[in-house]
Structures are given as structure tokens and as C-alpha cells.
Design an enzyme around this catalytic site. Structure first.
Site, PDB file in Angstrom:
ATOM      1  N   ARG A  88     -41.532  16.044  -6.227  1.00  0.00           N
ATOM      2  CA  ARG A  88     -42.866  16.422  -5.743  1.00  0.00           C
ATOM      3  C   ARG A  88     -43.104  17.908  -5.941  1.00  0.00           C
ATOM      4  O   ARG A  88     -44.239  18.338  -6.198  1.00  0.00           O
ATOM      5  CB  ARG A  88     -42.984  16.068  -4.255  1.00  0.00           C
ATOM      6  CG  ARG A  88     -44.357  16.328  -3.630  1.00  0.00           C
ATOM      7  CD  ARG A  88     -45.433  15.450  -4.169  1.00  0.00           C
ATOM      8  NE  ARG A  88     -45.071  14.033  -4.167  1.00  0.00           N
ATOM      9  CZ  ARG A  88     -45.866  13.059  -4.578  1.00  0.00           C
ATOM     10  NH1 ARG A  88     -47.069  13.346  -5.045  1.00  0.00           N
ATOM     11  NH2 ARG A  88     -45.454  11.798  -4.559  1.00  0.00           N
ATOM     12  N   HIS A 320     -41.710  11.035  -0.037  1.00  0.00           N
ATOM     13  CA  HIS A 320     -42.774  11.734  -0.753  1.00  0.00           C
ATOM     14  C   HIS A 320     -42.217  12.932  -1.503  1.00  0.00           C
ATOM     15  O   HIS A 320     -42.611  13.206  -2.637  1.00  0.00           O
ATOM     16  CB  HIS A 320     -43.869  12.174   0.221  1.00  0.00           C
ATOM     17  CG  HIS A 320     -45.159  12.529  -0.441  1.00  0.00           C
ATOM     18  ND1 HIS A 320     -45.595  13.830  -0.568  1.00  0.00           N
ATOM     19  CD2 HIS A 320     -46.111  11.756  -1.034  1.00  0.00           C
ATOM     20  CE1 HIS A 320     -46.765  13.844  -1.183  1.00  0.00           C
ATOM     21  NE2 HIS A 320     -47.093  12.602  -1.486  1.00  0.00           N
ATOM     22  N   CYS A 321     -41.288  13.644  -0.879  1.00  0.00           N
ATOM     23  CA  CYS A 321     -40.729  14.846  -1.493  1.00  0.00           C
ATOM     24  C   CYS A 321     -40.001  14.553  -2.809  1.00  0.00           C
ATOM     25  O   CYS A 321     -39.956  15.408  -3.693  1.00  0.00           O
ATOM     26  CB  CYS A 321     -39.742  15.512  -0.542  1.00  0.00           C
ATOM     27  SG  CYS A 321     -40.452  16.149   0.980  1.00  0.00           S
ATOM     28  N   MET A 322     -39.434  13.367  -2.938  1.00  0.00           N
ATOM     29  CA  MET A 322     -38.560  13.080  -4.079  1.00  0.00           C
ATOM     30  C   MET A 322     -39.234  12.221  -5.144  1.00  0.00           C
ATOM     31  O   MET A 322     -38.563  11.723  -6.038  1.00  0.00           O
ATOM     32  CB  MET A 322     -37.294  12.387  -3.604  1.00  0.00           C
ATOM     33  CG  MET A 322     -37.549  11.225  -2.689  1.00  0.00           C
ATOM     34  SD  MET A 322     -36.162  10.100  -2.549  1.00  0.00           S
ATOM     35  CE  MET A 322     -36.080   9.483  -4.199  1.00  0.00           C
TER      36      MET A 322
END
Length: 335
Positions: A88, A320-322
């Protein structure tokens, strides 16, 4: 409203052609959570694979066999430069113009110089090339998790991150707004203050506030008498309600601690929306079932799937971050 005659970023609930997922390979960095993080990511891939093409970034060819053992043929695997899994922030943000896509590549400095890993500055170009789309370089530091958009002209971010001098020294609110509006073709920047305690990203918005529809934003309410982010979460809700948005809430995970007894930045906001599914991170917390049910009620046209993310969180983020989605192209439209 967004001007659709120029490039714009579709909202996350718009149709997606693929989702890129980072695969852990830094065994020393993940330590005892390495295997657990891989299992949790494999569960994410399995949940996504029926609705979208999943593309796995293998940052080290030595970890390809590990991925194959856990995922099989549910994802396509690509060797590409990547320091760690946080696509992300290090990957391209895809914007759309009729039937064309373009990746935006921002400067990346390891979240303000805290974690500078080999390969992270090359990931955006690699993914854009693998997707077959051009990459437009922008001359300022920004991570994808620092901005949240609804596809209707609204963008939310935090002062703690975007105005932090460890990103773009000398930036004022005005300078930031000018750059963000030009980059993403949005008409309104909505500012929040601080992010979660212990968040090494300096307050990424995708841990505290997410759009679930045009002008409809979701945030968290404090859970338990000892929620370490109680004041922060209340301030976020108040700020969002003050700017003429529809605001809904679900409970936070409450107080979760690391091995030293310090609070960790667990969040139910770090979910991924993809082609009718919402993958919600949960942490064996008391409030996860409530969060899942309430999010499902708020998004009745989506299937909410709650998956454990305890091991991934030790690396600093969640689903979401990855990940990074690629919007579908509108076939048949001329350029």
C-alpha cells in the site's frame, strides 16, 4: 465532484482486475511471527481468490516455495524488488482515465527514515511494469496508506503524517493540499489530527478512517475502559462529523499489548474491499464479532469476512497495508 475528464482514483469498492499482495521473506525481521504471518496472508489470498485475480510479490526467490506450499495455484507469483510486504505504501497507486490506467509513484523514504529497506523504492515501478501501465513519478514523499478517497472528490489524511517534517520538510497545509489535489484530482482535503498510538507510520489514515461509500466514512469508537486510543478515536469522530460527511462507527479492538505490555496499533479499519468482499482484520479481541456484524450491516451488498491478523500486525500493519488493488479498465471507451 471529481473531474472524470482527467485521471482520478476509483474508490476501493469499484471493480478491480487484480489485487497485489506482499509475501514475507525477511525471516530475521519477522522472527517468531514469520510462519504465522505467512499463514494469515495465505488465508487472505484464499478469501480473495474467488472474486479477484491475486498477484503475489515474491521479494526473495527463496520464499517462492513457501508461498507455493501454502497458496498453491490460488495466486500468480512475481519476482520483484520489495523490502517488506507493505505494498500500500511502496507500490503504485493506480489512477484511471477512461480506458487507460497509470500508476502514481511517490518518493518513499522509509516512513520518515525509520525503516529503509533495500528494494522498497523500486517496487512501484516494478508493479506498474508488470501490469503493463506507465508510471508517473511525483516529486514528493507520500505513502498510499496516508490518504483515503471516495471517488467523489473527497480525500482524508492526517496532519501527523502528511505535515510531518520527516516526509516533506517545509510543507504547510496549503502546500500539501495543492499537491494532493493535483495528484489525485480531488476537490476537498479533509484533515484529521493524530493516528493511533504506537503506529510507526506516523498516523496513517487507513488505520483510523475509511470510506465505505461516496461521502460515507467509517471510524471507530473506543472499546473498554482501558482503550489506549479513546481520546484519539473520539476526536476523529468529532472531526469527521464536523465536515458534512455521513459518519458510521464500529468498535475498536480495544487495548491489545505487545510482549512488553505496551499497547499495539490494532485496528478494525485496516480492511480491504475487493469485488464484493470486505476482508476484516481481527486480533482475537473481544469486540471483533461486534465489529464484523456492524460492518456487514453497513455494507449489505458486500460479504464481510473476518480473518486473524495477529502475526501480520507485529510487522506494523494489516490487510490494507500489505495490498494494492488495480482498477478494472472500462472496455469500449475511447481515449
Amino acid at each position: 465532484m471529481t473531474d472524470t475528464t482527467i485521471a482520478f482514483t476509483p474508490p476501493e469498492w469499484a471493480p478491480q482486475s487484480s489485487v497485489w499482495v506482499g509475501w514475507p521473506h525477511l525471516k530475521d525481521a519477522w522472527a517468531e511471527d514469520y510462519d504465522g504471518a505467512q499463514r494469515e496472508i495465505a488465508a487472505l489470498v484464499k478469501a480473495l481468490s474467488p472474486v479477484v485475480k491475486v498477484k503475489l510479490v515474491i521479494g526473495d526467490p527463496a520464499s517462492r516455495a513457501e508461498a507455493a506450499d501454502l497458496i498453491g495455484d490460488l495466486a500468480e507469483m512475481y519476482d520483484a524488488p520489495m523490502g517488506d510486504i507493505w505494498l500500500r505504501d511502496i507500490g503504485p497507486v493506480f489512477v484511471k482515465y477512461l480506458n487507460r490506467l497509470e500508476g502514481l509513484g511517490f518518493e518513499f523514504n522509509g516512513w520518515g527514515g525509520k525503516y529503509e529497506l533495500e528494494g522498497d523504492t523500486e517496487t512501484a515501478a516494478a508493479i506498474a511494469r508488470l501490469e503493463g501501465h506507465p508510471l508517473k513519478r511525483l516529486p514528493f514523499v507520500l505513502e498510499g496508506g496516508a490518504v483515503e478517497q471516495d471517488g467523489d472528490g473527497n480525500l482524508i489524511t492526517t496532519r501527523q503524517c502528511v505535515l510531518n517534517p520527516n516526509r516533506n520538510e517545509g510543507w504547510t497545509e496549503k502546500t500539501a493540499e495543492e499537491n494532493l489535489k493535483l495528484a489525485f484530482n480531488v476537490s476537498r482535503i479533509i484533515w484529521l489530527g493524530d493516528g493511533l498510538l504506537g503506529d510507526h507510520t506516523d498516523g496513517h489514515v487507513d488505520n483510523i478512517a475509511r470510506f465505505i461509500g461516496p461521502g460515507h466514512v467509517l471510524c471507530q469508537t473506543p472499546s473498554g475502559d482501558d482503550d489506549p486510543n479513546a481520546d484519539i478515536l473520539r476526536a476523529i469522530e468529532d472531526e469527521l462529523r464536523s465536515v458534512e460527511l455521513e459518519v458510521s462507527t464500529i468498535p475498536s479492538p480495544g487495548r491489545l499489548e505487545d510482549e512488553d505490555g505496551e499497547p499495539i496499533p490494532a485496528s478494525h479499519m485496516n480492511f480491504l474491499i475487493s469485488n464484493g468482499r470486505v476482508i476484516l482484520p481481527v486480533y482475537e479481541d473481544t469486540y471483533s464479532k461486534i465489529a464484523e456484524a456492524e460492518l456487514q450491516a453497513l455494507m449489505p451488498d458486500h460479504e464481510v469476512i473476518a480473518l486473524p491478523a495477529n502475526h501480520i500486525l507485529t510487522g506494523g500493519g494489516s490487510f490494507h497495508c500489505m495490498t494494492q488493488q488495480v482498477p478494472e479498465i472500462d472496455e469500449g471507451l475511447s481515449t
